[in-house]
Structures are given as C-alpha cells and as structure tokens.
Write a protein that holds these residues in place. Structure first.
Motif, PDB file in Angstrom:
ATOM      1  N   CYS A 156       0.807  -1.227   0.000  1.00 15.70           N
ATOM      2  CA  CYS A 156       0.000   0.000   0.000  1.00 15.70           C
ATOM      3  C   CYS A 156       0.839   1.275   0.000  1.00 15.70           C
ATOM      4  O   CYS A 156       0.413   2.292  -0.563  1.00 15.70           O
ATOM      5  N   ASP A 157       2.003   1.250   0.615  1.00 13.08           N
ATOM      6  CA  ASP A 157       2.815   2.471   0.699  1.00 13.08           C
ATOM      7  C   ASP A 157       3.201   3.023  -0.676  1.00 13.08           C
ATOM      8  O   ASP A 157       3.098   4.234  -0.921  1.00 13.08           O
ATOM      9  N   PRO A 158       3.652   2.185  -1.632  1.00 12.98           N
ATOM     10  CA  PRO A 158       3.942   2.731  -2.976  1.00 12.98           C
ATOM     11  C   PRO A 158       2.693   3.282  -3.665  1.00 12.98           C
ATOM     12  O   PRO A 158       2.785   4.261  -4.421  1.00 12.98           O
ATOM     13  N   ILE A 159       1.543   2.690  -3.415  1.00  8.89           N
ATOM     14  CA  ILE A 159       0.295   3.182  -4.003  1.00  8.89           C
ATOM     15  C   ILE A 159      -0.055   4.536  -3.413  1.00  8.89           C
ATOM     16  O   ILE A 159      -0.436   5.476  -4.138  1.00  8.89           O
ATOM     17  N   ARG A 160       0.092   4.659  -2.110  1.00  6.97           N
ATOM     18  CA  ARG A 160      -0.156   5.945  -1.443  1.00  6.97           C
ATOM     19  C   ARG A 160       0.772   7.021  -2.009  1.00  6.97           C
ATOM     20  O   ARG A 160       0.345   8.152  -2.269  1.00  6.97           O
ATOM     21  N   LYS A 161       2.038   6.669  -2.188  1.00  4.17           N
ATOM     22  CA  LYS A 161       3.002   7.646  -2.699  1.00  4.17           C
ATOM     23  C   LYS A 161       2.613   8.108  -4.098  1.00  4.17           C
ATOM     24  O   LYS A 161       2.664   9.315  -4.404  1.00  4.17           O
ATOM     25  N   ASP A 162       2.220   7.171  -4.954  1.00  5.58           N
ATOM     26  CA  ASP A 162       1.794   7.547  -6.309  1.00  5.58           C
ATOM     27  C   ASP A 162       0.592   8.482  -6.265  1.00  5.58           C
ATOM     28  O   ASP A 162       0.548   9.478  -7.006  1.00  5.58           O
ATOM     29  N   LEU A 163      -0.369   8.184  -5.428  1.00  2.75           N
ATOM     30  CA  LEU A 163      -1.567   9.027  -5.337  1.00  2.75           C
ATOM     31  C   LEU A 163      -1.221  10.417  -4.806  1.00  2.75           C
ATOM     32  O   LEU A 163      -1.724  11.431  -5.302  1.00  2.75           O
ATOM     33  N   ASP A 164      -0.364  10.474  -3.793  1.00  4.65           N
ATOM     34  CA  ASP A 164       0.021  11.773  -3.223  1.00  4.65           C
ATOM     35  C   ASP A 164       0.771  12.631  -4.237  1.00  4.65           C
ATOM     36  O   ASP A 164       0.715  13.862  -4.182  1.00  4.65           O
ATOM     37  N   GLU A 165       1.462  11.975  -5.166  1.00  5.86           N
ATOM     38  CA  GLU A 165       2.233  12.712  -6.164  1.00  5.86           C
ATOM     39  C   GLU A 165       1.498  12.834  -7.498  1.00  5.86           C
ATOM     40  O   GLU A 165       2.079  13.257  -8.500  1.00  5.86           O
ATOM     41  N   GLY A 166       0.216  12.442  -7.501  1.00  2.00           N
ATOM     42  CA  GLY A 166      -0.623  12.648  -8.671  1.00  2.00           C
ATOM     43  C   GLY A 166      -0.486  11.616  -9.764  1.00  2.00           C
ATOM     44  O   GLY A 166      -1.031  11.799 -10.861  1.00  2.00           O
ATOM     45  N   ARG A 167       0.203  10.513  -9.511  1.00  2.00           N
ATOM     46  CA  ARG A 167       0.376   9.474 -10.532  1.00  2.00           C
ATOM     47  C   ARG A 167      -0.723   8.418 -10.378  1.00  2.00           C
ATOM     48  O   ARG A 167      -0.486   7.297  -9.924  1.00  2.00           O
ATOM     49  N   VAL A 168      -1.932   8.786 -10.755  1.00  2.00           N
ATOM     50  CA  VAL A 168      -3.099   7.934 -10.534  1.00  2.00           C
ATOM     51  C   VAL A 168      -3.013   6.655 -11.360  1.00  2.00           C
ATOM     52  O   VAL A 168      -3.348   5.564 -10.884  1.00  2.00           O
ATOM     53  N   GLU A 169      -2.555   6.769 -12.612  1.00  2.00           N
ATOM     54  CA  GLU A 169      -2.466   5.577 -13.464  1.00  2.00           C
ATOM     55  C   GLU A 169      -1.454   4.577 -12.915  1.00  2.00           C
ATOM     56  O   GLU A 169      -1.679   3.361 -12.956  1.00  2.00           O
ATOM     57  N   ASP A 170      -0.338   5.088 -12.399  1.00  2.00           N
ATOM     58  CA  ASP A 170       0.658   4.197 -11.792  1.00  2.00           C
ATOM     59  C   ASP A 170       0.081   3.514 -10.551  1.00  2.00           C
ATOM     60  O   ASP A 170       0.321   2.323 -10.324  1.00  2.00           O
ATOM     61  N   ALA A 171      -0.664   4.287  -9.768  1.00  2.00           N
ATOM     62  CA  ALA A 171      -1.286   3.717  -8.572  1.00  2.00           C
ATOM     63  C   ALA A 171      -2.293   2.643  -8.946  1.00  2.00           C
ATOM     64  O   ALA A 171      -2.388   1.589  -8.296  1.00  2.00           O
ATOM     65  N   ALA A 172      -3.069   2.890 -10.005  1.00  2.00           N
ATOM     66  CA  ALA A 172      -4.057   1.906 -10.459  1.00  2.00           C
ATOM     67  C   ALA A 172      -3.380   0.617 -10.908  1.00  2.00           C
ATOM     68  O   ALA A 172      -3.879  -0.487 -10.662  1.00  2.00           O
ATOM     69  N   ALA A 173      -2.242   0.734 -11.559  1.00  2.96           N
ATOM     70  CA  ALA A 173      -1.502  -0.451 -11.999  1.00  2.96           C
ATOM     71  C   ALA A 173      -0.982  -1.246 -10.804  1.00  2.96           C
ATOM     72  O   ALA A 173      -1.002  -2.487 -10.810  1.00  2.96           O
ATOM     73  N   LYS A 174      -0.530  -0.545  -9.783  1.00  6.22           N
ATOM     74  CA  LYS A 174      -0.008  -1.230  -8.592  1.00  6.22           C
ATOM     75  C   LYS A 174      -1.120  -1.899  -7.789  1.00  6.22           C
ATOM     76  O   LYS A 174      -0.941  -2.994  -7.253  1.00  6.22           O
ATOM     77  N   VAL A 175      -2.271  -1.229  -7.701  1.00  9.35           N
ATOM     78  CA  VAL A 175      -3.363  -1.798  -6.901  1.00  9.35           C
ATOM     79  C   VAL A 175      -3.929  -3.044  -7.567  1.00  9.35           C
ATOM     80  O   VAL A 175      -4.535  -3.897  -6.902  1.00  9.35           O
ATOM     81  N   GLN A 176      -3.706  -3.199  -8.866  1.00 12.01           N
ATOM     82  CA  GLN A 176      -4.153  -4.398  -9.570  1.00 12.01           C
ATOM     83  C   GLN A 176      -3.494  -5.655  -9.011  1.00 12.01           C
ATOM     84  O   GLN A 176      -4.051  -6.759  -9.096  1.00 12.01           O
ATOM     85  N   MET A 177      -2.319  -5.491  -8.394  1.00 11.83           N
ATOM     86  CA  MET A 177      -1.598  -6.638  -7.847  1.00 11.83           C
ATOM     87  C   MET A 177      -2.226  -7.164  -6.565  1.00 11.83           C
ATOM     88  O   MET A 177      -1.929  -8.281  -6.143  1.00 11.83           O
ATOM     89  N   ILE A 178      -3.096  -6.368  -5.911  1.00  7.48           N
ATOM     90  CA  ILE A 178      -3.657  -6.813  -4.636  1.00  7.48           C
ATOM     91  C   ILE A 178      -5.173  -6.958  -4.668  1.00  7.48           C
ATOM     92  O   ILE A 178      -5.776  -7.300  -3.645  1.00  7.48           O
TER      93      ILE A 178
END
Length: 342
Positions: free
Chosen positions: A117-139
């Motif tokens: 979750c921490d890398p997903i949170r970091k992506d969202l805080d920095e505005g990288r929503v697509e990257d966060a969506a790709a990471k959340v797909q793993m869980i």
C-alpha cells in the motif's frame, strides 16, 4: 526449557520474523508450490460435471494438506529428535523453536500489506493515478484500469481489512489449536478456495469442498474480528464503539459470508466508506484518502498483533504445542519404521 516457554518463544519469534524479515521470496514460497501442484491437478481433470469431480476436489485437499503438513512436521521432527540426539538437546530445542516459528510465520502475514500500500499511497500523493491503479491491480481481483484516486484508496482499505481474517486471524487460531497441522489445514483450504472456489461450470464441483471448508474455518474468526478491531481502535483513539454495531448491520453486503465482518468494522472505526462498484458500498463516511489507507494499515496491524498475542498465544501454549508435539512423535515413529525397512 519448559514446553510452555518454548511455545511462547515460537509465537513471539514468528511475529518478529513477520515484522523485520517479512515474506519468503515468491519463487520458493510454499504457497506457490502448493499452487503449482493444484494447477497440475486442475489441468488433468477433463470431466467436471460429475459427482466424482467433487470427490476429486476433496481428495485434492487431502493430498495437499497431508503433503505440506507432513513436510512441516518432518522439518520440526528432525530438529526435535535427530539434531537433539546427534548434536545436543539444547541445539535441537533451539532449532525446533526457530523452525516452528518460521513455518508458523509462512501461514500468516500482518505487515506485508503495508509494503504493497505504501507505494500506491506515494503515487496518489504525487498525482500518478495511473501508476497507482496499476499497482493496486496486484492486490485486488477487479479491473483497476481508469480507476479514480478515491476508489484506488478504497481498494487498498478493502483488501487490507478483508484479509485480516484470512491472512491473520484464521491461521493464527488454527495454529493455536493444532500447531503446524492446524495452520496448514486452514492455508490449504483458503488457497484452494482462491483458486477453485468459483461458482461456474469449471470449478463448481471441483472447488465445492475447499470453498465450503474455508467458509466453515473462517466462521468464528470473522465474527470475532469486530471486537479486536474495536480494541485496536480504542488504543489508537479512533471511533471504536462503531465497530461491532456496523459489522452486525452491514456484514451481509459482501458476496462472501465471512469477509464483510472485518471490512465493515474497519470502515466504521475509520469513519470512511468503501465501495466496490456494482457490488457494495459499506460505511457512512467519505471515501478514503491516502491518510486513511495509512490509518487502516495501523488499525489492522494492531488488531492482528493483539489477536496473535492473546488468542493465538494462549491456545498454542495450552493446546496447540501439545498437538504438534504428538504429531511430531507420530512422524518420528514413521521415520523409524521406514528406516527399519531400509
């Protein structure tokens, strides 16, 4: 040392391994070996619409349970009996404690979801929503492409709270009751439910037994979870009083008969809503933020530690370690018998 001291050390060491070492690499993780074996069985089943397929599902569970609990008991038996005889009783006891703790730790995970979750949170805080969506797909199992930030954060909270029962409470309880065989018993049913527990023509019969057995094994732990979530919420100065009433009122919103209890309890204590589009909306607060994801991880981790150090530890000291030692004695007798034949 006394057996109860050994039991305490095993549980505490397993918790420390989970916190400071973490997960076994996926390439050598026993759950992956288990999944590979189940996949091989699955590929060899042709006729899936008969009663025999249901029997094969049950026999597959027995095979996996006997094989992997046997491997675990073989390792601890070698430490407890053979190392003690060959080297010294003290060395054998220490190795037995360490081996039992490592095997127990493999069956549960408390701190691993924070690492996801921490890398997903970091992506969202920095505005990288697509990257966060790709990471959340793993869980999560749903399609996350194009998902907005709120639903990504919700997905994190849902996954962490849902896995509270399957990844912590249930394996800890059955380890406490039956030692290593108990932890393997639950982990086999839970993995087979994840792989085969689908209501479709392919797995409707093959996955029937493991899916139902997984529901049975999670019945008690799921319904106890709101109370430990409330206790953790009280310690963390959250809205702990909302946990149990929310769980009783909203637990039926999820398709699973067990997962809704911990999910609704966590949502209520955090004061947020969780939404899986087209399936459920639980909670009465706003959709979660990245800060809520952090709070969710803290809440679930603390409730997990409380459960492990109370229910898991007490049951293992009183019952589970003795069941495990009995099973190791049987394993030793079998090894001696095999040795006599050779």
């Amino acid at each position: 040392m006394s057996i109860w001291i050994d039991a305490v050390l095993i549980v505490v060491l397993a918790l420390l391994i989970d916190r400071f070492i973490g997960e076994v690499p996926n390439a050598i993780h026993p759950l992956r070996w288990m999944g590979n074996l189940l996949g091989a069985i699955d590929r060899r089943i042709r006729n899936r619409g008969t009663r025999m397929t249901s029997v094969l599902g049950f026999l597959s569970y027995l095979l996996v349970f006997i094989l992997f609990s046997g491997i675990g008991l073989l390792i601890t038996t070698v430490c407890r009996y053979y190392v003690s005889d060959i080297v010294s009783p003290e060395v054998g006891e220490v190795l037995w404690i360490v081996a039992s703790a490592f095997i127990f730790k493999i069956s549960f995970a408390i701190f691993s979801f924070r690492k996801h979750c921490d890398p997903i949170r970091k992506d969202l805080d920095e505005g990288r929503v697509e990257d966060a969506a790709a990471k959340v797909q793993m869980i999560v199992s749903r399609n996350t492409k194009g998902m907005d930030a709120e639903h990504i954060a919700s997905s994190c909270c849902e996954t962490v709270s849902e896995n509270l029962v399957d990844s912590v409470y249930s394996p800890v309880l059955y380890f406490g009751l039956f030692g290593i065989p108990g932890a393997v018993m639950f982990r086999c049913a839970n993995l087979m439910d994840a792989m085969w527990g689908y209501l479709n023509e392919k797995y409707g019969r093959l996955g029937f037994f493991p899916a139902k057995f997984d529901d049975v094994l999670g019945f008690i732990t799921s319904r106890v979870s709101p109370y430990f979530v409330a206790l953790a919420g009280m310690i963390l100065h959250m809205d702990w009083r909302a946990s149990v009433p929310a769980a009783k009122a909203e637990h039926t919103k999820t398709p699973s008969p067990n997962s809704g209890w911990s999910m609704t309890a966590v949502a209520a204590v955090l004061g947020i809503s969780m939404e899986k589009r087209g399936v459920y909306v639980m909670g009465t607060g706003p959709m979660p933020t990245t800060e809520d994801v952090r709070r969710c991880c803290r809440l679930v981790e603390l409730s997990s530690v409380l459960f492990l150090l109370t229910v898991g530890l007490i049951f293992y000291v009183v019952l589970g370690v003795h069941v495990q030692c009995f099973a190791e004695g049987v394993t030793f007798d079998i090894l001696e018998w095999i040795g006599g034949l050779l």
